[in-house]
Write an enzyme that holds these catalytic residues in place. Structure first.
Site, PDB file in Angstrom:
ATOM      1  N   GLY A 144      71.826 -33.405-102.246  1.00  0.00           N
ATOM      2  CA  GLY A 144      71.787 -31.997-102.642  1.00  0.00           C
ATOM      3  C   GLY A 144      70.455 -31.291-102.431  1.00  0.00           C
ATOM      4  O   GLY A 144      70.149 -30.336-103.149  1.00  0.00           O
ATOM      5  N   ASN A 194      69.765 -29.391 -99.948  1.00  0.00           N
ATOM      6  CA  ASN A 194      70.101 -28.026 -99.515  1.00  0.00           C
ATOM      7  C   ASN A 194      70.560 -27.174-100.696  1.00  0.00           C
ATOM      8  O   ASN A 194      70.259 -25.986-100.755  1.00  0.00           O
ATOM      9  CB  ASN A 194      71.153 -28.047 -98.405  1.00  0.00           C
ATOM     10  CG  ASN A 194      70.527 -28.323 -97.056  1.00  0.00           C
ATOM     11  OD1 ASN A 194      69.872 -27.450 -96.478  1.00  0.00           O
ATOM     12  ND2 ASN A 194      70.685 -29.546 -96.572  1.00  0.00           N
ATOM     13  N   MET A 243      80.779 -33.779 -97.061  1.00  0.00           N
ATOM     14  CA  MET A 243      81.161 -34.740 -96.033  1.00  0.00           C
ATOM     15  C   MET A 243      82.672 -34.930 -95.875  1.00  0.00           C
ATOM     16  O   MET A 243      83.099 -35.863 -95.203  1.00  0.00           O
ATOM     17  CB  MET A 243      80.475 -36.088 -96.305  1.00  0.00           C
ATOM     18  CG  MET A 243      78.960 -36.004 -96.231  1.00  0.00           C
ATOM     19  SD  MET A 243      78.368 -35.360 -94.647  1.00  0.00           S
ATOM     20  CE  MET A 243      76.597 -35.296 -94.933  1.00  0.00           C
ATOM     21  N   ILE A 275      86.114 -33.250 -94.351  1.00  0.00           N
ATOM     22  CA  ILE A 275      86.573 -32.188 -93.444  1.00  0.00           C
ATOM     23  C   ILE A 275      87.497 -31.233 -94.214  1.00  0.00           C
ATOM     24  O   ILE A 275      88.305 -31.672 -95.034  1.00  0.00           O
ATOM     25  CB  ILE A 275      87.338 -32.825 -92.249  1.00  0.00           C
ATOM     26  CG1 ILE A 275      86.406 -33.714 -91.431  1.00  0.00           C
ATOM     27  CG2 ILE A 275      88.039 -31.768 -91.398  1.00  0.00           C
ATOM     28  CD1 ILE A 275      85.624 -33.024 -90.329  1.00  0.00           C
ATOM     29  N   HIS A 304      74.397 -27.392 -90.399  1.00  0.00           N
ATOM     30  CA  HIS A 304      74.509 -28.568 -89.542  1.00  0.00           C
ATOM     31  C   HIS A 304      73.118 -28.948 -89.038  1.00  0.00           C
ATOM     32  O   HIS A 304      72.377 -28.077 -88.576  1.00  0.00           O
ATOM     33  CB  HIS A 304      75.451 -28.290 -88.364  1.00  0.00           C
ATOM     34  CG  HIS A 304      75.635 -29.488 -87.494  1.00  0.00           C
ATOM     35  ND1 HIS A 304      76.420 -30.560 -87.879  1.00  0.00           N
ATOM     36  CD2 HIS A 304      75.095 -29.830 -86.301  1.00  0.00           C
ATOM     37  CE1 HIS A 304      76.360 -31.489 -86.946  1.00  0.00           C
ATOM     38  NE2 HIS A 304      75.560 -31.068 -85.979  1.00  0.00           N
TER      39      HIS A 304
HETATM   40  C1  GAR Z   1      71.898 -32.372 -94.463  1.00  0.00           C
HETATM   41  O1  GAR Z   1      71.007 -32.803 -93.475  1.00  0.00           O
HETATM   42  C2  GAR Z   1      73.025 -31.565 -93.838  1.00  0.00           C
HETATM   43  O2  GAR Z   1      72.596 -30.770 -92.772  1.00  0.00           O
HETATM   44  C3  GAR Z   1      73.933 -32.654 -93.369  1.00  0.00           C
HETATM   45  O3  GAR Z   1      73.899 -33.610 -94.404  1.00  0.00           O
HETATM   46  C4  GAR Z   1      72.644 -33.560 -95.085  1.00  0.00           C
HETATM   47  C5  GAR Z   1      72.892 -33.396 -96.569  1.00  0.00           C
HETATM   48  O4  GAR Z   1      71.685 -33.453 -97.300  1.00  0.00           O
HETATM   49  N1  GAR Z   1      75.252 -32.164 -93.117  1.00  0.00           N
HETATM   50  C6  GAR Z   1      76.016 -32.591 -92.104  1.00  0.00           C
HETATM   51  O5  GAR Z   1      75.690 -33.483 -91.362  1.00  0.00           O
HETATM   52  C7  GAR Z   1      77.348 -31.876 -91.957  1.00  0.00           C
HETATM   53  N2  GAR Z   1      77.928 -32.148 -90.677  1.00  0.00           N
HETATM   54  P1  GAR Z   1      71.560 -32.847 -98.774  1.00  0.00           P
HETATM   55  O6  GAR Z   1      72.705 -33.418 -99.626  1.00  0.00           O
HETATM   56  O7  GAR Z   1      70.236 -33.349 -99.251  1.00  0.00           O
HETATM   57  O8  GAR Z   1      71.609 -31.339 -98.682  1.00  0.00           O
END
Ligand code: GAR
Length: 207
Positions: free
Chosen positions: A12, A14, A91, A93, A110
């Site tokens: 999390g 982001n 994660m 779809i 992404h």
């Molecule tokens: C992030 O790098 C995001 O861009 C990626 O997963 C990570 C989650 O990190 N998402 C994907 O690959 C989607 N295709 P977070 O839980 O620390 O935000």
């Protein structure tokens, strides 16, 4: 004020970037009202709780088939009065029903410059492994709307990040997050909440 619902599965960071941007007043026309996780143990849920944001959990494996899951997620998002849905490291779809119900209202982050290193199977660390394997010198992140094509929806913002010699997937992932994802995701959400994004013929126009 638009209701922002954030979908998460893992750490999390982001989500944290969105919370921090909101606290700095950078998402003035929106409010994070709910965080929904596909994983009951996701640290993202703790981040939400620490900031007094409502949480919910919905797991694909609790449903007999994908359609039932798709329907339940759509109903859950409607019940939370979501104006915009943010996939912040989500994660699972999404199905046709939820995508159709929230057309051009679902924003994904992404960790690559779409159309490179994207589509089915490209998620998390895997994306950075493939970028290093291919030997590209520049990668980055993309904030885009979600449509029925995996990572194929209209692009909102992108930011490039340099690849350095000696990078491992983990080091590169961190640099892409710090320099690109945590910056463009809150910005894209803020633009959406201010009605500054128009979509036409599969492209976005920022006004
Ligand atoms: C992030 O790098 C995001 O861009 C990626 O997963 C990570 C989650 O990190 N998402 C994907 O690959 C989607 N295709 P977070 O839980 O620390 O935000």
């Amino acid at each position: 004020m638009k209701n922002i619902v954030v979908l998460v599965s893992g750490g999390g960071t982001n989500l944290q970037a969105l919370i921090d941007a909101q606290q700095r007043g950078e998402i003035a026309a929106g409010k994070i009202t709910c965080v929904i996780s596909s994983n009951p143990n996701a640290y993202a849920l703790t981040r939400a709780e620490n900031n007094n944001i409502e949480t919910a959990v919905i797991r694909r494996k609790d449903f007999d088939d994908f359609d039932a899951y798709d329907k339940a997620l759509t109903e859950l998002l409607k019940s939370k009065n979501a104006d915009v849905i943010v996939l912040a490291g989500f994660m699972t779809i999404l199905g046709r029903r939820v995508i159709g119900a929230f057309e051009n209202r679902i924003i994904n982050i992404h960790p690559a410059l779409i159309p490179s290193f994207c589509g089915e199977g490209y998620y998390g660390l895997r994306v950075h492994e493939e970028a290093l394997k291919r030997g590209v010198k520049v990668t980055g992140a993309t904030a885009h709307f979600v449509n029925e094509i995996c990572d194929g929806g209209p692009i909102i913002l992108q930011k490039a990040v340099e690849i350095k010699s000696g990078d491992t997937p983990e080091i590169l992932q961190k640099r892409v997050m710090e320099q690109a994802e945590w910056k463009i995701l809150p910005k894209a959400v803020a633009l959406f909440c201010e009605d500054k994004i128009t979509v036409k013929d599969g492209r976005t126009y920022l006004n």
